[in-house]
Design a protein around this motif. Structure first.
Motif, PDB file in Angstrom:
ATOM      1  N   TYR A   1     -92.015 100.484 -30.495  1.00 21.33           N
ATOM      2  CA  TYR A   1     -91.740 101.841 -30.011  1.00 21.33           C
ATOM      3  C   TYR A   1     -91.819 101.902 -29.007  1.00 21.33           C
ATOM      4  N   LEU A   2     -90.975 101.988 -27.955  1.00 16.39           N
ATOM      5  CA  LEU A   2     -90.666 102.660 -26.130  1.00 16.39           C
ATOM      6  C   LEU A   2     -90.081 103.688 -26.176  1.00 16.39           C
ATOM      7  N   VAL A   3     -90.661 105.017 -25.143  1.00 17.76           N
ATOM      8  CA  VAL A   3     -90.812 106.000 -24.610  1.00 17.76           C
ATOM      9  C   VAL A   3     -90.428 106.143 -23.375  1.00 17.76           C
ATOM     10  N   HIS A   4     -88.383 106.451 -23.320  1.00 16.26           N
ATOM     11  CA  HIS A   4     -88.301 105.981 -21.512  1.00 16.26           C
ATOM     12  C   HIS A   4     -89.557 107.308 -20.854  1.00 16.26           C
ATOM     13  N   GLY A   5     -90.041 106.528 -19.446  1.00 14.96           N
ATOM     14  CA  GLY A   5     -91.204 107.138 -19.214  1.00 14.96           C
ATOM     15  C   GLY A   5     -92.268 106.492 -18.635  1.00 14.96           C
ATOM     16  N   GLU A   6     -92.441 105.921 -20.070  1.00 15.10           N
ATOM     17  CA  GLU A   6     -93.612 105.842 -20.516  1.00 15.10           C
ATOM     18  C   GLU A   6     -93.765 104.202 -20.238  1.00 15.10           C
ATOM     19  N   PHE A   7     -93.240 103.203 -19.278  1.00 14.07           N
ATOM     20  CA  PHE A   7     -92.800 102.433 -19.308  1.00 14.07           C
ATOM     21  C   PHE A   7     -92.459 101.423 -18.186  1.00 14.07           C
ATOM     22  N   THR A   8     -92.930 100.744 -17.378  1.00 12.18           N
ATOM     23  CA  THR A   8     -92.262 100.067 -16.324  1.00 12.18           C
ATOM     24  C   THR A   8     -91.502  99.161 -16.336  1.00 12.18           C
ATOM     25  N   ALA A   9     -90.854  98.572 -15.701  1.00 12.26           N
ATOM     26  CA  ALA A   9     -89.384  97.365 -15.973  1.00 12.26           C
ATOM     27  C   ALA A   9     -90.191  96.292 -16.274  1.00 12.26           C
ATOM     28  N   ASP A  10     -91.786  95.897 -15.656  1.00 11.89           N
ATOM     29  CA  ASP A  10     -92.285  94.444 -16.225  1.00 11.89           C
ATOM     30  C   ASP A  10     -92.648  94.778 -17.484  1.00 11.89           C
ATOM     31  N   GLN A  11     -93.079  96.005 -17.955  1.00 11.41           N
ATOM     32  CA  GLN A  11     -93.214  96.075 -19.295  1.00 11.41           C
ATOM     33  C   GLN A  11     -91.979  96.222 -20.628  1.00 11.41           C
ATOM     34  N   LEU A  12     -91.120  95.756 -20.428  1.00 13.45           N
ATOM     35  CA  LEU A  12     -90.438  96.165 -20.586  1.00 13.45           C
ATOM     36  C   LEU A  12     -90.092  94.927 -20.509  1.00 13.45           C
ATOM     37  N   VAL A  13     -89.922  94.773 -20.757  1.00 16.22           N
ATOM     38  CA  VAL A  13     -89.507  92.620 -20.666  1.00 16.22           C
ATOM     39  C   VAL A  13     -90.330  92.044 -21.075  1.00 16.22           C
ATOM     40  N   SER A  14     -91.759  92.051 -20.433  1.00 13.09           N
ATOM     41  CA  SER A  14     -92.798  91.368 -21.794  1.00 13.09           C
ATOM     42  C   SER A  14     -92.184  92.023 -23.148  1.00 13.09           C
ATOM     43  N   ALA A  15     -91.878  93.691 -23.622  1.00 17.12           N
ATOM     44  CA  ALA A  15     -91.835  93.972 -24.891  1.00 17.12           C
ATOM     45  C   ALA A  15     -90.919  93.252 -25.772  1.00 17.12           C
ATOM     46  N   VAL A  16     -89.946  92.848 -24.909  1.00 21.68           N
ATOM     47  CA  VAL A  16     -88.416  92.189 -25.542  1.00 21.68           C
ATOM     48  C   VAL A  16     -89.337  90.547 -25.641  1.00 21.68           C
ATOM     49  N   ARG A  17     -89.774  90.263 -24.381  1.00 19.06           N
ATOM     50  CA  ARG A  17     -89.960  88.435 -24.541  1.00 19.06           C
ATOM     51  C   ARG A  17     -90.818  88.922 -26.155  1.00 19.06           C
ATOM     52  N   ASP A  18     -91.860  89.755 -26.590  1.00 21.28           N
ATOM     53  CA  ASP A  18     -93.235  89.324 -27.645  1.00 21.28           C
ATOM     54  C   ASP A  18     -92.066  89.714 -28.911  1.00 21.28           C
ATOM     55  N   ILE A  19     -91.141  90.679 -28.787  1.00 21.58           N
ATOM     56  CA  ILE A  19     -91.233  91.302 -30.080  1.00 21.58           C
ATOM     57  C   ILE A  19     -90.210  90.416 -30.500  1.00 21.58           C
ATOM     58  N   LYS A  20     -90.330  89.731 -30.539  1.00 21.44           N
ATOM     59  CA  LYS A  20     -89.249  88.033 -30.971  1.00 21.44           C
ATOM     60  C   LYS A  20     -90.049  87.370 -31.523  1.00 21.44           C
ATOM     61  N   GLU A  21     -91.795  87.471 -30.937  1.00 24.84           N
ATOM     62  CA  GLU A  21     -92.888  86.617 -31.035  1.00 24.84           C
ATOM     63  C   GLU A  21     -93.366  87.368 -32.417  1.00 24.84           C
ATOM     64  N   GLY A  22     -93.164  88.661 -32.955  1.00 23.54           N
ATOM     65  CA  GLY A  22     -93.631  89.878 -34.311  1.00 23.54           C
ATOM     66  C   GLY A  22     -94.459  90.342 -33.370  1.00 23.54           C
ATOM     67  N   ARG A  23     -94.729  90.113 -32.089  1.00 24.92           N
ATOM     68  CA  ARG A  23     -96.228  91.148 -31.230  1.00 24.92           C
ATOM     69  C   ARG A  23     -95.427  92.756 -30.936  1.00 24.92           C
ATOM     70  N   PRO A  24     -96.090  93.807 -31.790  1.00 27.45           N
ATOM     71  CA  PRO A  24     -95.827  95.183 -31.521  1.00 27.45           C
ATOM     72  C   PRO A  24     -95.640  95.273 -29.745  1.00 27.45           C
ATOM     73  N   HIS A  25     -95.219  96.315 -29.792  1.00 29.94           N
ATOM     74  CA  HIS A  25     -95.531  97.215 -28.472  1.00 29.94           C
ATOM     75  C   HIS A  25     -95.428  98.649 -28.707  1.00 29.94           C
ATOM     76  N   PHE A  26     -96.276  99.072 -28.294  1.00 31.33           N
ATOM     77  CA  PHE A  26     -96.094 100.957 -28.608  1.00 31.33           C
ATOM     78  C   PHE A  26     -96.171 101.198 -26.921  1.00 31.33           C
ATOM     79  N   THR A  27     -95.608 102.535 -26.565  1.00 32.54           N
ATOM     80  CA  THR A  27     -96.009 103.630 -25.503  1.00 32.54           C
ATOM     81  C   THR A  27     -96.929 104.242 -25.483  1.00 32.54           C
ATOM     82  N   PRO A  28     -97.810 105.084 -25.073  1.00 27.31           N
ATOM     83  CA  PRO A  28     -98.760 105.762 -25.397  1.00 27.31           C
ATOM     84  C   PRO A  28     -98.337 106.916 -26.369  1.00 27.31           C
ATOM     85  N   THR A  29     -97.204 107.595 -25.924  1.00 25.11           N
ATOM     86  CA  THR A  29     -97.360 108.529 -27.148  1.00 25.11           C
ATOM     87  C   THR A  29     -97.120 107.798 -28.725  1.00 25.11           C
TER      88      THR A  29
END
Length: 288
Positions: free
Chosen positions: A113-141
């Protein structure tokens, strides 16, 4: 003497990660598509403007990852989520930061779960790559909402090893929180999905889980874009930050804010935020 052949010399590079982007805002969709498609190992195979289109695109393209907004017309993201997770991992990518919505998205199968304004472009790209491998990503909220859910869950649901967590003073014990009922999605079909009614146009009080109901914002009659910008104002963002988050110019942000202030009968950001969050004292709470 010739060197031994390189066993990896003729190995083709891995296929790009295939992504479906679902967001009702065409500017956000275009920005996300441009950002992700600029990476060699990622390709956006389809865009969708609501949950139904996201489901149909996922069935047609069998993506590796679906990026899904929450509030969309027609079939919203939460309604489509149980159908999508049976096709591909789903990452919520949204302006919706209410903890009840975050928790409900996780219950329905979201892998992050990523909330706009709480991540950078590189963090988004990393999250997309990781979610495919089953590694979850969450922004602070979202992470905070998950932590709150764990803290408020029923005590003792998982027994601790003997001798841990025991106390002789029962006065510290609080009554268990009542969890939301488990959601069992119906069988996947276009016919079933077409019957799903939009939920997110209503107040988020349906996910209060024992918390005070969210303020009724429908009386303000803000458009979807204006509501997004008002959420960002209430979070403390300035015009420049809002423009960057929404992929629009600062002039457009100012125009939206002028209309928002008129609808909320407010003359300052703090006054508008107080009414939007339901914290304005006295008569201000009812102004619409």
């Amino acid at each position: 003497m010739q060197p031994p052949p390189n066993p990896f010399e003729n190995v083709p590079p891995p296929a790009p990660l295939r992504v479906v982007v679902a967001d009702d805002n065409p500017v956000v969709r275009a920005g996300l598509t441009a950002l992700l498609s600029g990476r060699e190992d990622i390709t956006v195979v389809a865009e969708a403007a609501d949950g139904r289109q996201a489901y149909e695109a996922a069935r047609a393209h069998h993506p590796d990852v679906v990026l899904l907004d929450v509030r969309m017309p027609g079939v919203d993201g939460l309604s489509a989520l149980p159908y999508l997770v049976d096709i591909a991992p789903v990452m919520m990518l949204t302006y919706s930061r209410e903890s009840e919505i975050v928790q409900e998205a996780l219950r329905r199968g979201a892998g992050g779960y990523l909330v706009h304004g709480e991540f950078t472009a590189d963090q988004l790209v990393s999250a997309v790559r990781d979610i495919k491998e089953g590694r979850p990503h969450f922004t602070p909220t979202a992470a905070g909402a998950l932590l709150a859910q764990l803290r408020e869950g029923p005590h003792g649901s998982t027994p601790l090893p003997e001798g841990l967590g025991a106390t002789s003073d029962t006065s510290y014990a609080s009554s268990p929180a009542t969890p939301l009922p488990h959601i069992s999605p119906p069988p996947i079909s276009s016919e079933n999905l077409s019957q799903v009614q939009p939920h997110m146009a209503q107040s988020s009080s349906g996910w209060t889980s024992g918390r005070p109901a969210a303020p009724d914002r429908s009386r303000f009659q803000l458009s979807t874009r204006e509501a997004e910008i008002m959420d960002l104002i209430a979070s403390g963002m300035n015009n420049q930050q809002i423009a960057a988050t929404c992929f629009i110019s600062e002039k457009t942000v100012k125009n939206h804010i002028n209309r928002i202030f008129a609808k909320l009968h407010s003359t300052s950001r703090s006054e508008a935020a107080a009414k939007w969050l339901g914290t304005a004292p006295g008569p201000g709470r009812g102004v619409g």
